[in-house]
Design an enzyme around this catalytic site. Structure first.
Site, PDB file in Angstrom:
ATOM      1  N   ASP A  14       0.821  -1.224   0.000  1.00 32.37           N
ATOM      2  CA  ASP A  14       0.000   0.000   0.000  1.00 32.37           C
ATOM      3  C   ASP A  14       0.853   1.271   0.000  1.00 32.37           C
ATOM      4  OD1 ASP A  14      -2.338  -1.697   0.397  1.00 32.37           O
ATOM      5  OD2 ASP A  14      -1.702  -1.836   2.474  1.00 32.37           O
ATOM      6  N   LYS A  17       2.429   2.387  -5.217  1.00 33.83           N
ATOM      7  CA  LYS A  17       3.181   1.981  -6.410  1.00 33.83           C
ATOM      8  C   LYS A  17       2.475   2.334  -7.700  1.00 33.83           C
ATOM      9  CE  LYS A  17       3.341  -2.155  -4.625  1.00 33.83           C
ATOM     10  NZ  LYS A  17       3.016  -1.869  -3.209  1.00 33.83           N
ATOM     11  N   ASN A  39      -5.146  -9.671  -5.073  1.00 36.87           N
ATOM     12  CA  ASN A  39      -5.213  -9.189  -3.692  1.00 36.87           C
ATOM     13  C   ASN A  39      -4.508  -7.849  -3.552  1.00 36.87           C
ATOM     14  OD1 ASN A  39      -2.755 -10.434  -4.270  1.00 36.87           O
ATOM     15  ND2 ASN A  39      -2.424 -11.138  -2.195  1.00 36.87           N
ATOM     16  N   GLN A 228       2.243  -5.773  -3.626  1.00 39.85           N
ATOM     17  CA  GLN A 228       2.445  -5.870  -2.170  1.00 39.85           C
ATOM     18  C   GLN A 228       3.702  -5.103  -1.750  1.00 39.85           C
ATOM     19  OE1 GLN A 228       1.917  -9.245  -3.689  1.00 39.85           O
ATOM     20  NE2 GLN A 228      -0.244  -9.196  -3.315  1.00 39.85           N
ATOM     21  N   SER A 303      -7.668  -0.677  -1.086  1.00 45.04           N
ATOM     22  CA  SER A 303      -8.309  -0.356  -2.358  1.00 45.04           C
ATOM     23  C   SER A 303      -9.066  -1.542  -2.928  1.00 45.04           C
ATOM     24  CB  SER A 303      -7.260   0.138  -3.370  1.00 45.04           C
ATOM     25  OG  SER A 303      -6.192  -0.774  -3.464  1.00 45.04           O
ATOM     26  N   THR A 305      -9.864  -4.577  -0.679  1.00 45.30           N
ATOM     27  CA  THR A 305     -10.654  -5.187   0.398  1.00 45.30           C
ATOM     28  C   THR A 305     -11.503  -4.202   1.177  1.00 45.30           C
ATOM     29  OG1 THR A 305      -8.870  -4.898   1.998  1.00 45.30           O
ATOM     30  CG2 THR A 305      -8.842  -6.931   0.691  1.00 45.30           C
ATOM     31  N   ARG A 309      -6.543   0.084   7.477  1.00 42.03           N
ATOM     32  CA  ARG A 309      -5.123  -0.217   7.652  1.00 42.03           C
ATOM     33  C   ARG A 309      -4.635   0.242   9.019  1.00 42.03           C
ATOM     34  NH1 ARG A 309      -4.214   2.345   1.887  1.00 42.03           N
ATOM     35  NH2 ARG A 309      -4.803   0.588   0.558  1.00 42.03           N
ATOM     36  N   VAL A 416       3.140  14.529  -2.940  1.00 41.56           N
ATOM     37  CA  VAL A 416       2.517  15.457  -2.004  1.00 41.56           C
ATOM     38  C   VAL A 416       0.994  15.483  -2.142  1.00 41.56           C
ATOM     39  CG1 VAL A 416       4.567  16.913  -1.809  1.00 41.56           C
ATOM     40  CG2 VAL A 416       2.904  17.376  -3.625  1.00 41.56           C
TER      41      VAL A 416
END
Length: 429
Positions: A14, A17, A39, A228, A303, A305, A309, A416
């Site tokens: 998360d 990327k 996933n 991941q 994004s 599930t 977090r 930013v």
């Protein structure tokens, strides 16, 4: 001869990327996804629109680029169809620009059921998977029982599918459960899955390793996109609370069929703080109002599930470890703006384990691992308004310099805000 550059996450996933791949894609001829499954959700925002990619490389939004799903990926035909049709409806010529490796493995409907059964069997020790069948698919791959995309072109595909299904039914019986118990609507799921195969076959199914290597030989540039994060790597992550594939740069070699000598720059992405989804150790996790504030401002919900977090301060011990494993040449810091309102910011610079201090990752992250912090002044600046490095405040520059000094690697890009325009390329990139 050009080399393959790699872009991957350095934390527990998360990191942002998808946005960075989208920003960097204009520099490359091809974007290749090398591991993971649906996933992993990569979120991109631009032109007041939000897109979530699960299996398709994030380079599809930059026209004229070839994107490839590599053999290291596990693919769910149903979710792929939904994702691809959504992109096609947005005007993206996906069938022209997306290639799929024949050696990528297929996620079967029974893999999802196996996922649920395995988690149920673990009870309180469950890993907290997304339930999308990723682990069981990789398990079948390693045990040499998997079904690959290329098998769709085989005359005996249905025989292979039925044999795999029966093997899973037998395994479920051994776990004391059944398809009927865990997935009452299984027949409908299977029908939908079989229908989606025809759509999948409408794409260019290729020998991905030859395609990528021929691009390199022709002097074209390739960006390998990881899913991941490095701390979820099956070998080097916080085992057993990890994913089922190699998320580090070495995974690009096996996941695309490229030699180590073909790797060029390695872009390592991290957040200005840290997050984690699901179960597993997290030394810098915050259980107070500060952690809640990070979650709220950062919109820290999965994004794919939708799961909330866990949030905490940046962990430089973990980052030092993952930059070493990946051979990171360039750092990219995301979500700097989330920390805009904090009076002070903390950075974990060491662990204390049973009274001893270390800056090395231990064999296992347990409750005995306590973070040791350095505290810096907060920048108290609206970073979303920054359009150039010259506008960075002194406290923010101090934060950057501290991280660069600790890791010994330059931060080349600073994000930013969520939009692709809110990305500042620093001098030296």
């Amino acid at each position: 001869m050009n080399k393959v550059d790699i872009l991957l996450g350095l934390q527990w996933g998360d990191e942002g990327k998808g946005k960075v791949v989208d920003v960097l894609t204009p520099r490359y001829d091809m974007v290749a996804r090398f591991q993971g499954g649906p996933n992993a959700g990569h979120t991109l925002e631009f032109d007041d629109k939000k897109f979530v990619l699960r299996s398709i490389p994030s380079g599809v939004f930059q026209g004229g680029k070839i994107n490839i799903i590599g053999n290291g990926v596990v693919l769910d035909p149903v979710l792929f169809k939904e994702e691809a049709e959504g992109l096609e409806s947005s005007g993206i010529p996906l069938k022209k620009e997306l290639l799929i490796s024949k050696k990528a493995h297929l996620i079967l409907p029974t893999h999802r059921v196996m996922d649920a059964a395995n988690e149920k069997a673990k009870g309180d020790k469950k890993v907290g998977t997304t339930g999308k069948g990723i682990g069981p698919t990789y398990t079948d791959k390693i045990s040499r029982n998997g079904i690959r995309v290329g098998d769709l072109l085989s005359a005996d595909f249905m025989e292979k599918f039925k044999a795999a299904k029966q093997r899973h039914i037998t395994q479920l019986t051994g776990l004391g459960t059944s398809i009927e118990e865990l997935a009452p609507d299984y027949d409908a799921l299977e029908s939908k899955w079989l229908e989606s195969l025809e759509y999948l076959k409408s794409y260019q199914l290729v020998s991905g390793e030859f395609v990528v290597n021929n691009y390199i030989k022709e002097g074209k540039s390739v960006l390998a996109e990881g899913a991941q994060g490095s701390m979820l790597d099956i070998d080097y992550g916080s085992y057993p609370f990890v994913t089922s594939s190699n998320t580090i740069s070495a995974g690009a070699c096996t996941g695309l069929g490229i030699a180590p000598s073909k790797i060029g720059r390695v872009f390592g992405i991290f957040k200005a703080y840290c997050t984690r989804v699901g179960a597993g150790p997290f030394p810098t996790e915050l259980f107070d109002a500060t952690g809640d504030k990070m979650c709220e401002i950062g919109r820290e919900f999965g994004s794919v599930t939708g799961r909330k977090r866990r949030c905490g301060w940046v962990d430089l011990v973990a980052l030092k470890y993952t930059t070493m494993l990946n051979g990171v040449t360039d750092l990219i810091m995301m979500k700097s703006d989330v920390m805009d309102t904090f009076d002070e910011v903390k950075l974990c610079v060491a662990y204390e384990i049973n009274g001893e201090r270390t800056d090395e990752m231990p064999f296992e992250l347990t409750d005995e691992v306590k973070p040791v912090y350095e505290t810096l002044e907060g920048w108290k600046t609206d970073m979303t308004r920054c359009t150039a490095e010259e506008q960075f405040s002194k406290p923010f520059n101090d934060y950057i310099k501290f991280i660069e000094s600790y890791l010994g690697i330059p931060i080349r890009i600073v994000s930013v805000g969520p939009d692709r325009e809110q990305t500042i390329i620093r001098a030296g990139f």
